[in-house]
Design an enzyme around this catalytic site. Structure first.
Site, PDB file in Angstrom:
ATOM      1  CG  ASP A   1      -2.044   0.967   1.145  1.00 12.91           C
ATOM      2  OD1 ASP A   1      -3.179   0.517   0.938  1.00 12.91           O
ATOM      3  OD2 ASP A   1      -1.810   2.199   1.243  1.00 12.91           O
TER       4      ASP A   1
ATOM      5  CB  THR B   1     -15.376  -1.072  -9.415  1.00 14.70           C
ATOM      6  OG1 THR B   1     -15.569  -2.159  -8.508  1.00 14.70           O
ATOM      7  CG2 THR B   1     -16.618  -0.906 -10.264  1.00 14.70           C
TER       8      THR B   1
ATOM      9  CG  PHE C   1     -19.037 -10.002  -7.874  1.00 14.63           C
ATOM     10  CD1 PHE C   1     -19.682  -9.075  -8.666  1.00 14.63           C
ATOM     11  CD2 PHE C   1     -18.147 -10.892  -8.469  1.00 14.63           C
ATOM     12  CE1 PHE C   1     -19.468  -9.029 -10.041  1.00 14.63           C
ATOM     13  CE2 PHE C   1     -17.931 -10.863  -9.845  1.00 14.63           C
ATOM     14  CZ  PHE C   1     -18.595  -9.924 -10.633  1.00 14.63           C
TER      15      PHE C   1
ATOM     16  CD  GLU D   1     -17.816  -1.457   3.108  1.00 12.62           C
ATOM     17  OE1 GLU D   1     -18.097  -0.972   4.216  1.00 12.62           O
ATOM     18  OE2 GLU D   1     -17.458  -0.791   2.132  1.00 12.62           O
TER      19      GLU D   1
ATOM     20  CE  LYS E   1     -18.131  -4.044  -8.318  1.00  9.63           C
ATOM     21  NZ  LYS E   1     -17.993  -4.668  -7.046  1.00  9.63           N
TER      22      LYS E   1
ATOM     23  CG  PHE F   1     -29.718  -6.992  -2.661  1.00 11.11           C
ATOM     24  CD1 PHE F   1     -29.091  -8.078  -2.082  1.00 11.11           C
ATOM     25  CD2 PHE F   1     -29.086  -5.764  -2.643  1.00 11.11           C
ATOM     26  CE1 PHE F   1     -27.851  -7.954  -1.478  1.00 11.11           C
ATOM     27  CE2 PHE F   1     -27.838  -5.628  -2.040  1.00 11.11           C
ATOM     28  CZ  PHE F   1     -27.231  -6.733  -1.460  1.00 11.11           C
TER      29      PHE F   1
ATOM     30  CB  ALA G   1     -38.580  -1.171   1.826  1.00 10.56           C
ATOM     31  N   GLY G   2     -36.007   0.336   2.870  1.00  8.27           N
ATOM     32  CA  GLY G   2     -35.262   0.954   3.952  1.00  8.27           C
ATOM     33  C   GLY G   2     -35.051   2.431   3.713  1.00  8.27           C
TER      34      GLY G   2
ATOM     35  CB  CYS H   1     -20.333  -0.179  -4.246  1.00  5.50           C
ATOM     36  SG  CYS H   1     -18.884  -0.677  -3.334  1.00  5.50           S
TER      37      CYS H   1
HETATM   38  C1  UGA Z   1     -22.334  -3.936  -2.819  1.00  8.69           C
HETATM   39  C2  UGA Z   1     -22.679  -5.270  -3.503  1.00  8.69           C
HETATM   40  O1  UGA Z   1     -23.643  -5.982  -2.725  1.00  8.69           O
HETATM   41  C3  UGA Z   1     -21.439  -6.134  -3.674  1.00  8.69           C
HETATM   42  O2  UGA Z   1     -21.763  -7.310  -4.401  1.00  8.69           O
HETATM   43  C4  UGA Z   1     -20.399  -5.331  -4.455  1.00  8.69           C
HETATM   44  O3  UGA Z   1     -19.204  -6.079  -4.616  1.00  8.69           O
HETATM   45  C5  UGA Z   1     -20.078  -4.062  -3.689  1.00  8.69           C
HETATM   46  O4  UGA Z   1     -21.293  -3.287  -3.551  1.00  8.69           O
HETATM   47  C6  UGA Z   1     -19.033  -3.318  -4.452  1.00  8.69           C
HETATM   48  O5  UGA Z   1     -19.316  -2.876  -5.568  1.00  8.69           O
HETATM   49  O6  UGA Z   1     -17.881  -3.248  -4.018  1.00  8.69           O
HETATM   50  P1  UGA Z   1     -21.979  -3.150  -0.287  1.00  8.69           P
HETATM   51  O7  UGA Z   1     -22.207  -1.788  -0.833  1.00  8.69           O
HETATM   52  O8  UGA Z   1     -20.792  -3.385   0.561  1.00  8.69           O
HETATM   53  O9  UGA Z   1     -21.885  -4.216  -1.502  1.00  8.69           O
HETATM   54  O10 UGA Z   1     -23.219  -3.600   0.586  1.00  8.69           O
HETATM   55  P2  UGA Z   1     -24.705  -4.110   0.263  1.00  8.69           P
HETATM   56  O11 UGA Z   1     -25.025  -5.209   1.185  1.00  8.69           O
HETATM   57  O12 UGA Z   1     -24.905  -4.372  -1.171  1.00  8.69           O
HETATM   58  O13 UGA Z   1     -25.593  -2.860   0.705  1.00  8.69           O
HETATM   59  C7  UGA Z   1     -25.600  -1.640  -0.014  1.00  8.69           C
HETATM   60  C8  UGA Z   1     -26.720  -0.773   0.512  1.00  8.69           C
HETATM   61  O14 UGA Z   1     -27.987  -1.289   0.143  1.00  8.69           O
HETATM   62  C9  UGA Z   1     -26.756  -0.659   2.033  1.00  8.69           C
HETATM   63  O15 UGA Z   1     -27.062   0.664   2.382  1.00  8.69           O
HETATM   64  C10 UGA Z   1     -27.865  -1.602   2.434  1.00  8.69           C
HETATM   65  O16 UGA Z   1     -28.452  -1.276   3.656  1.00  8.69           O
HETATM   66  C11 UGA Z   1     -28.824  -1.404   1.278  1.00  8.69           C
HETATM   67  N1  UGA Z   1     -29.743  -2.541   1.075  1.00  8.69           N
HETATM   68  C12 UGA Z   1     -29.271  -3.763   0.721  1.00  8.69           C
HETATM   69  C13 UGA Z   1     -31.105  -2.316   1.184  1.00  8.69           C
HETATM   70  O17 UGA Z   1     -31.568  -1.186   1.499  1.00  8.69           O
HETATM   71  N2  UGA Z   1     -31.959  -3.347   0.954  1.00  8.69           N
HETATM   72  C14 UGA Z   1     -31.519  -4.592   0.607  1.00  8.69           C
HETATM   73  O18 UGA Z   1     -32.371  -5.496   0.383  1.00  8.69           O
HETATM   74  C15 UGA Z   1     -30.142  -4.797   0.493  1.00  8.69           C
END
Ligand code: UGA
Length: 492
Positions: free
Chosen positions: A52, A146, A180, A183, A232, A277, A280-281, A288
């Site tokens: 790094d 990405t 993929f 977090e 991606k 996925f 709702a929220g 990302c």
């Molecule tokens: C996302 C993708 O899920 C990964 O596959 C991808 O590799 C990553 O982006 C990336 O491009 O590096 P991440 O952003 O870490 O991962 O987390 P997610 O679990 O996808 O959540 C993203 C947001 O969506 C969060 O704010 C989460 O609370 C929200 N979310 C997720 C919802 O509101 N509803 C859902 O059903 C799922």
């Protein structure tokens, strides 16, 4: 709660015996992606060297100490460092000397116009190329960051060839290999990727990448570099669209007196759709989805292609924080002079990451309506405060009130708004919520148990649920007919 892959019950031990039978892996950039990639290869038995540009980060990782909070990462990192499967190089030449496959895992932030800023990729590849000029033997540069479709075959190839003085061919390989990782489930996702997508234009790099991933229990998909890059973006755009669709349905559920979880659960039972996925929220946050959607739109626009669905996913997401503030008004009436506890500042649970968290726009919407906002997060309060834009930073201690404990945040507040589904909030007993001065809780994630609120004598309101009946004394809309009351005072 967000559905997420759980950690494996047993993290695979570093393989016994001599390592290094497969290609050696080098990782440039020790952020979320680089550390997870390095640790996963090392745990699957590959010899990994990391690097790094930040010396402090190199030292920390070399000690086996994770610079990021992520469930299970500390333990696994310590293990692979102790076993000397993952070491850290102090300069790029050392990294190149000890690796065959050089994974570029540096950030690709948004430029001000939304397009992707490839500066760090260009710098990292340029640094590698200068060393590759003199390095003996076969090596390949693998882009894991990405990057928009065409970057590996375009900019990366150009910098690599120019700075190394070598052509892509028998002694130098080039590939795209997107990740993929989500977090909160970084370790599980890195150890067990749903698929390994490799985009190579030459056979040898494809073969070496397949060999590097041999220990992984994942199908390998081989495509061109540009198609791999597009997988991606298409995945993230589609996931983000599903969330925005669920949020759109949530508003309709509120207006029709139905429950979005029940509806989306039944929708997701269709095997053509699947259940994930669709929660709702408060809208999607994180480093990302928003960044990648904007980059995808910019890259498509530059080619004269319109992406109205991806654009709509962003538009719906941008509206959602306003909708949350409107639901708060539905409970409290005019927010001016009211004190609202905003609970959860990370963009989702199980991460300390606040990038693009919906807590920022929700905070702004509440402040714009004249509320004072108490902030709480079990993990990321300081990171959130530090990254507040200067105009908001100046309002800390006046209208923005940081609170160190949940009780401090909730006691005497007019309303609590749950933004992140941290376990601490889910498990809080009635006594905490009873200490609210106001009517109850607005749960944007629907993670609390309504019965806990009932036991506390408070109302439970949530995104995607029918508005609760308020005690007449607390109802800002008392006097309106019951028919009006079921109609949320929301303009979308
Ligand atoms: C996302 C993708 O899920 C990964 O596959 C991808 O590799 C990553 O982006 C990336 O491009 O590096 P991440 O952003 O870490 O991962 O987390 P997610 O679990 O996808 O959540 C993203 C947001 O969506 C969060 O704010 C989460 O609370 C929200 N979310 C997720 C919802 O509101 N509803 C859902 O059903 C799922």
């Amino acid at each position: 709660m967000t559905p997420r892959a759980s950690l494996p019950s047993r993290i695979p031990p570093a393989r016994r015996g001599p390592v290094g039978r497969g290609p050696r892996v080098g990782v440039v950039g020790l952020g979320y992606v680089g550390i997870a990639t390095g640790v996963a290869f090392a745990a699957h038995g590959t010899r990994v060297v990391g690097y790094d540009v930040q010396g402090a980060r190199r030292d920390q990782v070399a000690r086996g100490d994770s610079p990021i909070y992520e469930p299970g990462l500390d333990r696994l990192l310590r293990r692979v460092v102790r076993a000397k499967r993952l070491t850290v190089a102090s300069h790029v030449a050392e990294l190149v000397g000890e690796s065959d496959l050089l994974f570029v895992c540096v950030p690709t932030p948004s430029a001000p116009d939304g397009s992707v800023d490839l500066r760090f990729v260009e710098e990292a590849v340029g640094d590698l190329a200068l060393v590759l000029r003199k390095a003996p033997g076969w090596k390949a540069v693998v882009v894991k960051s990405t990057v928009v479709p065409g970057t590996t075959e375009g900019l990366v190839r150009e910098v690599l060839v120019r700075e190394s003085g070598r052509e892509i061919g028998p002694r130098l390989g080039l590939a795209a290999n997107p990740e993929f990782l989500a977090e909160g489930s970084l370790v599980a996702d890195a150890l067990h990727p749903s698929r390994v997508v490799i985009g190579c234009s030459d056979r040898r790099t494809a073969r070496m990448l397949r060999a590097a991933y041999r220990g992984f229990p994942s199908p390998v998909v081989e495509l061109s570099p540009t198609a791999a890059e597009l997988v991606k973006y298409a995945s993230n755009a589609f996931l983000a669209s599903r969330i925005s669709f669920a949020n759109e349905m949530a508003a309709l559920c509120e207006a029709t007196g139905t429950d979005v979880d029940a509806v989306m659960q039944a929708v997701g039972m269709d095997p053509r759709l699947g259940p994930r996925f669709l929660r709702a929220g408060p809208g999607f946050g994180g480093s990302c989805f928003t960044k990648d959607l904007r980059a995808l739109l910019a890259a498509a626009g530059a080619r004269g292609v319109e992406l109205p669905l991806s654009e709509a996913a962003l538009t719906v997401n941008e509206r959602q924080p306003r909708h949350v503030a409107e639901l708060a008004e539905r409970l409290l009436g005019d927010l001016a002079g009211k004190e609202v506890a905003l609970l959860g500042l990370s963009f989702k649970a199980d991460t300390g990451d606040v990038r693009e968290s919906r807590a920022y726009p929700i905070l702004e919407e509440l402040l714009r309506r004249g509320a004072r906002v108490r902030l709480h997060d079990p993990r990321s309060l300081d990171a959130f405060l530090e990254s507040l834009p200067p105009p908001l930073h100046g309002r800390i201690s006046r209208e923005i009130l940081p609170m160190r404990t949940l009780r401090e945040a909730v006691e005497g507040a007019d309303l609590a708004v749950i933004q992140t589904d941290w376990k601490e909030y889910v498990r809080a007993g009635p006594a905490i919520w009873r200490s609210l001065r106001g009517p109850g809780v607005l749960d944007t994630r629907r993670c609390l148990y309504p019965r806990t609120l009932r036991a506390a004598g408070k109302v439970y309101a949530a995104v995607g649920r029918p508005p609760p009946a308020l005690p007449a004394a607390e109802d800002p809309e008392a006097g309106r007919s019951p028919g009006d009351l079921r109609k949320p005072a929301i303009s979308r």
